[in-house]
Design a protein around this motif. Structure first.
Motif, PDB file in Angstrom:
ATOM      1  N   VAL A 123     -20.590 -31.206  -6.136  1.00  0.00           N
ATOM      2  CA  VAL A 123     -19.297 -31.680  -6.631  1.00  0.00           C
ATOM      3  C   VAL A 123     -18.325 -31.746  -5.469  1.00  0.00           C
ATOM      4  O   VAL A 123     -18.182 -30.786  -4.705  1.00  0.00           O
ATOM      5  CB  VAL A 123     -18.745 -30.749  -7.730  1.00  0.00           C
ATOM      6  CG1 VAL A 123     -17.360 -31.208  -8.182  1.00  0.00           C
ATOM      7  CG2 VAL A 123     -19.701 -30.722  -8.921  1.00  0.00           C
ATOM      8  N   GLN A 124     -17.652 -32.874  -5.322  1.00  0.00           N
ATOM      9  CA  GLN A 124     -16.681 -33.061  -4.243  1.00  0.00           C
ATOM     10  C   GLN A 124     -15.281 -33.231  -4.823  1.00  0.00           C
ATOM     11  O   GLN A 124     -15.110 -33.687  -5.958  1.00  0.00           O
ATOM     12  CB  GLN A 124     -17.032 -34.306  -3.426  1.00  0.00           C
ATOM     13  CG  GLN A 124     -18.376 -34.239  -2.730  1.00  0.00           C
ATOM     14  CD  GLN A 124     -18.713 -35.550  -2.033  1.00  0.00           C
ATOM     15  OE1 GLN A 124     -18.382 -36.627  -2.524  1.00  0.00           O
ATOM     16  NE2 GLN A 124     -19.373 -35.461  -0.884  1.00  0.00           N
ATOM     17  N   VAL A 125     -14.288 -32.857  -4.035  1.00  0.00           N
ATOM     18  CA  VAL A 125     -12.888 -33.055  -4.397  1.00  0.00           C
ATOM     19  C   VAL A 125     -12.292 -34.043  -3.416  1.00  0.00           C
ATOM     20  O   VAL A 125     -12.247 -33.794  -2.211  1.00  0.00           O
ATOM     21  CB  VAL A 125     -12.098 -31.735  -4.375  1.00  0.00           C
ATOM     22  CG1 VAL A 125     -10.623 -31.997  -4.701  1.00  0.00           C
ATOM     23  CG2 VAL A 125     -12.694 -30.733  -5.363  1.00  0.00           C
ATOM     24  N   VAL A 126     -11.840 -35.179  -3.911  1.00  0.00           N
ATOM     25  CA  VAL A 126     -11.221 -36.215  -3.079  1.00  0.00           C
ATOM     26  C   VAL A 126      -9.825 -36.473  -3.636  1.00  0.00           C
ATOM     27  O   VAL A 126      -9.677 -37.104  -4.687  1.00  0.00           O
ATOM     28  CB  VAL A 126     -12.040 -37.515  -3.076  1.00  0.00           C
ATOM     29  CG1 VAL A 126     -11.370 -38.557  -2.189  1.00  0.00           C
ATOM     30  CG2 VAL A 126     -13.465 -37.248  -2.606  1.00  0.00           C
ATOM     31  N   GLY A 127      -8.825 -35.975  -2.944  1.00  0.00           N
ATOM     32  CA  GLY A 127      -7.460 -36.069  -3.476  1.00  0.00           C
ATOM     33  C   GLY A 127      -7.368 -35.263  -4.745  1.00  0.00           C
ATOM     34  O   GLY A 127      -7.656 -34.066  -4.753  1.00  0.00           O
ATOM     35  N   ASP A 128      -6.969 -35.894  -5.850  1.00  0.00           N
ATOM     36  CA  ASP A 128      -6.941 -35.193  -7.131  1.00  0.00           C
ATOM     37  C   ASP A 128      -8.079 -35.657  -8.047  1.00  0.00           C
ATOM     38  O   ASP A 128      -8.018 -35.501  -9.266  1.00  0.00           O
ATOM     39  CB  ASP A 128      -5.589 -35.380  -7.830  1.00  0.00           C
ATOM     40  CG  ASP A 128      -5.265 -36.846  -8.117  1.00  0.00           C
ATOM     41  OD1 ASP A 128      -6.111 -37.705  -7.816  1.00  0.00           O
ATOM     42  OD2 ASP A 128      -4.166 -37.118  -8.643  1.00  0.00           O
ATOM     43  N   GLU A 129      -9.127 -36.212  -7.436  1.00  0.00           N
ATOM     44  CA  GLU A 129     -10.284 -36.663  -8.195  1.00  0.00           C
ATOM     45  C   GLU A 129     -11.486 -35.753  -7.947  1.00  0.00           C
ATOM     46  O   GLU A 129     -11.686 -35.257  -6.835  1.00  0.00           O
ATOM     47  CB  GLU A 129     -10.661 -38.102  -7.828  1.00  0.00           C
ATOM     48  CG  GLU A 129      -9.615 -39.132  -8.228  1.00  0.00           C
ATOM     49  CD  GLU A 129     -10.091 -40.542  -7.948  1.00  0.00           C
ATOM     50  OE1 GLU A 129     -11.047 -40.715  -7.156  1.00  0.00           O
ATOM     51  OE2 GLU A 129      -9.507 -41.483  -8.523  1.00  0.00           O
ATOM     52  N   ILE A 130     -12.276 -35.536  -8.995  1.00  0.00           N
ATOM     53  CA  ILE A 130     -13.511 -34.765  -8.895  1.00  0.00           C
ATOM     54  C   ILE A 130     -14.667 -35.759  -8.892  1.00  0.00           C
ATOM     55  O   ILE A 130     -14.804 -36.579  -9.807  1.00  0.00           O
ATOM     56  CB  ILE A 130     -13.663 -33.794 -10.078  1.00  0.00           C
ATOM     57  CG1 ILE A 130     -12.424 -32.902 -10.197  1.00  0.00           C
ATOM     58  CG2 ILE A 130     -14.925 -32.958  -9.918  1.00  0.00           C
ATOM     59  CD1 ILE A 130     -12.158 -32.046  -8.977  1.00  0.00           C
ATOM     60  N   ILE A 131     -15.490 -35.702  -7.863  1.00  0.00           N
ATOM     61  CA  ILE A 131     -16.623 -36.610  -7.722  1.00  0.00           C
ATOM     62  C   ILE A 131     -17.917 -35.821  -7.878  1.00  0.00           C
ATOM     63  O   ILE A 131     -18.165 -34.869  -7.134  1.00  0.00           O
ATOM     64  CB  ILE A 131     -16.632 -37.319  -6.348  1.00  0.00           C
ATOM     65  CG1 ILE A 131     -15.260 -37.937  -6.057  1.00  0.00           C
ATOM     66  CG2 ILE A 131     -17.736 -38.361  -6.300  1.00  0.00           C
ATOM     67  CD1 ILE A 131     -14.852 -39.025  -7.018  1.00  0.00           C
ATOM     68  N   ILE A 132     -18.720 -36.208  -8.866  1.00  0.00           N
ATOM     69  CA  ILE A 132     -19.997 -35.540  -9.103  1.00  0.00           C
ATOM     70  C   ILE A 132     -21.103 -36.429  -8.562  1.00  0.00           C
ATOM     71  O   ILE A 132     -21.316 -37.538  -9.056  1.00  0.00           O
ATOM     72  CB  ILE A 132     -20.214 -35.285 -10.612  1.00  0.00           C
ATOM     73  CG1 ILE A 132     -19.071 -34.417 -11.163  1.00  0.00           C
ATOM     74  CG2 ILE A 132     -21.565 -34.608 -10.850  1.00  0.00           C
ATOM     75  CD1 ILE A 132     -19.127 -34.236 -12.659  1.00  0.00           C
TER      76      ILE A 132
END
Length: 226
Positions: A149-158
Motif C-alpha cells: 500500500v502506497q500513500v501519494v498525497g492524500d490518496e491511498i494506492i493499493i
C-alpha cells in the motif's frame, strides 16, 4: 379466599409472561469485512446458554428473553457480545478477523470461510493489537503497517488494483460512509478502532467504486475513545 384468587392470577400471568419471553425469536446474520458471510459461528444466548451455529450464508435463529445478550465466537476472529433490546428482531454482526496470517488460517481451516481467495485479498489491523496513538497521522499509520500500500498525497494506492487511464486511488469508507482521501488528514489515529484493506474480490461489494481497492475505517464510539 379473594386474596388467594388474586395471588393465583398474578402467578399465572408471571408464568405466561416468562413463557412468552422465552419464545421470542431473533433472526440474524454474521459476516466479516461487511459482506463475507461466516458459517459455523457459535451464537450463545446468555439467559439459557443455548448455542446455535450459523449456516453457510451466515444466518441464524435463536429463542431468547426480551432483554438478553448474544455472544458470537468463531476461530480466528475476535469474540463479540451484543445486547438485545425489546424491539430487536434482526441482528447483523460483523466479526473482526484477528491480525496476521494465523487468523486467516484458522478462519479457513475451521470452515468459517470456504473461499480462501476472499481472505487472501484482505489485510486487517486493530488498535487493541497495535496502539494507533503512536503514529503522527493516518497516512503514516497506513504506510507503515500495510505492505503493498502506497500513500501519494492524500490518496491511498493499493498495488495490483490499478485502473487504466483513470485514478488509482482506493475508495475510503469511514464508519460505513464513503469519504474523500483528505479525511485521513483530519482523522486522529487514536480515535480509530480498526483498519481493513480490501482488494480484488474483497472489494467487489462496492462495484466500480472499489475497483482500486477499499480502505475500511471504523472509529471508536463513546467510552472506547480513551
Amino acid at each position: 379466599m379473594y386474596n388467594r384468587f388474586v395471588t393465583q392470577i398474578i402467578v399465572c400471568l408471571l408464568i405466561s409472561c416468562s413463557i412468552q419471553a422465552q419464545d421470542r425469536s431473533i433472526q440474524g446474520k454474521v459476516t466479516t469485512f461487511e459482506n463475507i458471510p461466516l458459517s459455523g459461528v457459535e451464537v450463545q444466548v446468555k439467559s439459557t446458554k443455548q448455542v446455535v451455529k450459523t449456516d453457510t450464508l451466515g444466518r441464524f435463529s435463536v429463542a431468547c428473553n426480551n432483554k438478553d445478550k448474544l455472544s458470537f465466537f468463531a476461530h480466528g476472529f475476535n469474540k463479540q457480545d451484543v445486547k438485545l433490546k425489546e424491539n430487536t428482531k434482526f441482528v447483523a454482526v460483523n466479526l473482526h478477523l484477528k491480525p496476521g496470517e494465523k487468523g486467516k488460517a484458522l478462519a479457513i481451516g475451521y470452515g468459517h470461510v470456504t473461499d480462501e481467495d476472499k481472505l487472501s485479498a484482505i489485510s486487517s489491523l486493530r488498535d487493541d493489537h497495535d496502539d494507533f496513538s503512536n503514529y503522527a497521522d493516518m497516512f503514516e499509520l497506513i504506510r507503515g503497517k500495510f505492505s503493498g500500500v502506497q500513500v501519494v498525497g492524500d490518496e491511498i494506492i493499493i498495488r495490483g488494483n490499478n485502473t487504466m487511464g483513470g485514478s488509482n486511488a482506493a475508495l475510503i469508507v469511514v464508519d460505513g460512509i464513503e469519504r474523500e482521501g483528505s479525511i485521513l488528514g483530519m482523522l486522529p489515529p487514536h480515535t480509530v478502532k480498526s483498519i481493513d484493506i480490501l482488494k480484488d474480490g474483497g472489494s467487489a461489494i462496492y462495484g466500480s467504486r472499489g475497483a482500486n481497492g477499499v480502505v475500511l475505517i471504523e472509529t471508536k464510539k463513546g467510552d472506547e475513545d480513551k
